[in-house]
Scaffold this motif. Structure first.
Motif, PDB file in Angstrom:
ATOM      1  N   MET A 160     -15.397   7.659   9.613  1.00  0.00           N
ATOM      2  CA  MET A 160     -15.398   9.089   9.325  1.00  0.00           C
ATOM      3  C   MET A 160     -13.979   9.646   9.279  1.00  0.00           C
ATOM      4  N   GLN A 161     -13.076   9.101  10.088  1.00  0.00           N
ATOM      5  CA  GLN A 161     -11.680   9.526  10.025  1.00  0.00           C
ATOM      6  C   GLN A 161     -11.099   9.246   8.644  1.00  0.00           C
ATOM      7  N   LEU A 162     -11.403   8.062   8.085  1.00  0.00           N
ATOM      8  CA  LEU A 162     -10.914   7.742   6.750  1.00  0.00           C
ATOM      9  C   LEU A 162     -11.480   8.712   5.719  1.00  0.00           C
ATOM     10  N   VAL A 163     -12.762   9.020   5.818  1.00  0.00           N
ATOM     11  CA  VAL A 163     -13.363   9.972   4.879  1.00  0.00           C
ATOM     12  C   VAL A 163     -12.639  11.309   4.949  1.00  0.00           C
ATOM     13  N   GLN A 164     -12.346  11.779   6.157  1.00  0.00           N
ATOM     14  CA  GLN A 164     -11.657  13.058   6.306  1.00  0.00           C
ATOM     15  C   GLN A 164     -10.239  12.982   5.725  1.00  0.00           C
ATOM     16  N   GLU A 165      -9.566  11.852   5.879  1.00  0.00           N
ATOM     17  CA  GLU A 165      -8.239  11.677   5.284  1.00  0.00           C
ATOM     18  C   GLU A 165      -8.313  11.758   3.763  1.00  0.00           C
ATOM     19  N   LEU A 166      -9.354  11.148   3.189  1.00  0.00           N
ATOM     20  CA  LEU A 166      -9.511  11.171   1.735  1.00  0.00           C
ATOM     21  C   LEU A 166      -9.832  12.578   1.235  1.00  0.00           C
ATOM     22  N   CYS A 185       0.839  -1.198   0.000  1.00  0.00           N
ATOM     23  CA  CYS A 185       0.000   0.000   0.000  1.00  0.00           C
ATOM     24  C   CYS A 185       0.876   1.250   0.000  1.00  0.00           C
ATOM     25  N   PRO A 186       0.647   2.207  -0.893  1.00  0.00           N
ATOM     26  CA  PRO A 186       1.471   3.415  -0.924  1.00  0.00           C
ATOM     27  C   PRO A 186       1.211   4.358   0.249  1.00  0.00           C
ATOM     28  N   VAL A 187       0.130   4.132   1.017  1.00  0.00           N
ATOM     29  CA  VAL A 187      -0.219   5.025   2.130  1.00  0.00           C
ATOM     30  C   VAL A 187       0.316   4.500   3.456  1.00  0.00           C
ATOM     31  N   CYS A 191      -5.628   0.260   5.884  1.00  0.00           N
ATOM     32  CA  CYS A 191      -5.869   1.691   6.109  1.00  0.00           C
ATOM     33  C   CYS A 191      -7.091   2.201   5.371  1.00  0.00           C
ATOM     34  N   GLY A 192      -7.596   1.421   4.399  1.00  0.00           N
ATOM     35  CA  GLY A 192      -8.810   1.802   3.695  1.00  0.00           C
ATOM     36  C   GLY A 192      -8.615   2.718   2.502  1.00  0.00           C
ATOM     37  N   HIS A 193      -7.381   3.157   2.227  1.00  0.00           N
ATOM     38  CA  HIS A 193      -7.138   4.085   1.123  1.00  0.00           C
ATOM     39  C   HIS A 193      -7.110   3.352  -0.212  1.00  0.00           C
TER      40      HIS A 193
END
Length: 557
Positions: free
Chosen positions: A214-220, A142-144, A157-159
């Motif tokens: 929601m944290q993942l959404v904010q990261e995106l 994963c690049p993230v 991480c979900g990215h």
């Protein structure tokens, strides 16, 4: 009254459902749908197999079969597991010509409206076979987060990692086949063009989504949003009808929205509610409420990409009221692994343990906001010592308490007040945004302890005990479905919308299976929540354990 459409993540037809999958979106969504029906609301609970996923191809290759045969076999197995667990959906719709027409109608409408962009991207290719690699056909880093990952998205991480973003790419079908990159023109959906609408949408749901998702959404949202492939070069899936991309197929994740619209339409037809169009029930003018249940690693797909697919149609469709997102479910402290046979198939567990007890344990230990763990000892302890013993002890105490009390039995103001408090508590467990099947199951255990003590108190009015036991039974009904069916067949009112009444009909509390014959349980043992007659409930070795992602089945590493 408007309808609620409950959608569980679409399972990929590359294998059966194991206990981890079931403890994720499928059981959780079923409990929620059953609660809504008990509260008098109209519900369609649905999902659809995800036959076009590349994981079907990679799994079929590993098993030495064809993708078509694997799909057929897996769909039958998934259907059996859903029915065995008692999920209250109409079933899995056939993925045939009507399904394909729905997908093509959905995407061609967006193509005509100019929502897609033709873009040249770098795609990994297996040098010797010439196969383009995406999603389950490619693995790497994963690049993230730099964790091992498949293509398309990182489960850790979900990215997302579209196109050439995955590091150290290699073919999952043939890791010895060197990977090269080729520039290829594909159609994409540019998520960045929807930033303003997305930002407003998520702002309105702050505090309603579970924090990790929601944290993942904010990261995106904190960086440029990706371009999602709409077409990819491949030979498994629905051929893309667009002149710009000859020889390509529709990217499997693009099918999710028309797939569940189609499955909603099909499910409604099974309920004798036919509609002319596959998307009729999702049209905004009907005002249905939409709720998704999925795993954390599907947050990008179900929470962002699929949301944009709906928004891209303008105001034509409803958007989800909430995404209920679960975490991973482990076995004995380790992540599940198909290759190491570290899993328990749902069907195997249900063959050994009564369904209500399986449902209760999975609900109680569901990985709602943190990873949780499945063990044989915990299953035995939860369903025997904590649930079955106290429940059946209460059943015996209730029968003794109301003997000769008449029918119906009067209640007191104090009993009705306690009943109202229980109803409020159960509703708070089942209602959005605080939905928690785990908290509902824990509430059942807390009330069992309290009512067992109440039953032993000579000052307790028999009608109050009846009323409060009935309330616990109604609160547990979305989880303990077979017990609730027996009570309902005997005429017990299990509505969660009716208030406490001045009189309550006498009834017997159905006993739970698995705790041994009632004659072997003494009052002392019941009160102490112990039952020496309890058998071993799970003679399945831990090497056949379960881990959850709460998302479509994939070709496990």
């Amino acid at each position: 009254m408007s309808r609620t459409i409950v959608v569980a993540a679409t399972p990929t037809s590359n294998g059966d459902l194991h206990v981890g999958h079931m403890a994720g979106p499928y059981l959780s969504a079923d409990i929620y749908a059953r609660y809504l029906r008990a509260a008098g609301r109209q519900v369609i609970y649905t999902t659809c197999t995800d036959d076009s996923q590349s994981y079907v191809v990679s799994t079929a290759h590993r098993q030495g079969t064809t993708p078509a045969r694997l799909c057929a076999r897996s769909t039958e197995a998934i259907q059996r597991s859903l029915r065995a667990m008692g999920l209250s959906m109409a079933g899995l719709p056939p993925v045939g010509e009507q399904y394909r027409r729905a997908v093509l109608d959905f995407v061609t409408a967006l193509h005509r409206a100019g929502r897609f962009r033709l873009t040249t991207v770098r795609l990994p290719v297996a040098s010797r076979s010439g196969a383009f690699l995406y999603d389950g056909l490619v693995s790497g880093t994963c690049p993230v987060c730099l964790a091992p990952s498949c293509g398309g998205g990182c489960e850790g991480c979900g990215h997302p990692n579209n196109f050439d973003q995955l590091l150290d790419a290699r073919s999952t079908v043939d890791p010895s086949d060197p990977v090269e990159y080729r520039e290829t023109a594909v159609l994409v959906l540019p998520l960045e063009e929807y930033r303003d609408r997305l930002t407003a949408y998520y702002a309105s749901r702050q505090g309603r989504w579970r924090p990790h998702a929601m944290q993942l959404v904010q990261e995106l949202l904190a960086k440029p949003l990706p371009e999602v492939p709409v077409t990819v070069p491949g030979d498994w899936g629905i051929p893309a009808p667009f002149p710009e991309t000859p020889g390509q197929v529709i990217y499997p994740w693009i099918e999710a929205m028309p797939a569940v619209m189609y499955s909603t339409w099909w499910s409604a037809a099974q309920l004798a509610e036919p509609a002319a169009r596959y998307d009729e029930h999702w049209r905004a003018e009907h005002g249905a409420e939409l709720v998704y249940f999925h795993g954390f690693d599907n947050t990008y797909h179900w929470g962002l990409m699929d949301l944009v697919l709906l928004m891209a149609h303008g105001d034509r469709y409803i958007t989800p009221t909430l995404n209920v997102c679960n975490e991973f479910y482990d076995l004995a402290g380790e992540k599940f692994s198909t290759s190491r046979n570290h899993l328990i198939w749902t069907a195997d567990l249900l063959a050994e343990v009564p369904r209500d007890l399986v449902r209760f344990h999975l609900a109680l230990t569901a990985p709602e906001q943190a990873r949780t763990n499945f063990t044989r000892d915990a299953l035995h302890d939860n369903v025997s010592r904590k649930l079955v013993g106290p429940w059946n002890g209460l059943a015996g105490a209730l029968a003794r308490a109301v003997a000769g009390a008449g029918d119906p039995v009067p209640t007191t103001a104090a009993g009705r007040a306690r009943c109202a408090a229980m109803l409020t508590r159960f509703r708070s467990c089942y209602e959005l945004p605080g939905y928690s099947a785990s908290r509902a199951a824990e509430t059942v255990l807390v009330q069992l302890d309290r009512l067992r003590g109440l039953a032993d108190d000579p000052r307790t009015a028999p009608g109050d005990l009846l009323l409060e036991v009935r309330t616990v039974l109604a609160g547990a009904a979305p989880i303990l479905i077979d017990t609730a069916d027996r009570a309902g067949a005997a005429g017990v009112e299990l509505s969660l919308s009716a208030g406490p009444s001045d009189f309550v009909p006498a009834f017997d509390l159905p006993r739970l299976p698995g705790a041994g014959p009632a004659s072997q349980e003494t009052d002392h043992e019941a009160a102490d929540h112990r039952d020496p007659a309890v058998p071993e409930l799970l003679p399945i070795p831990l090497s056949a354990g379960a881990g959850v992602r709460g998302r479509p089945l994939r070709d496990e590493r």
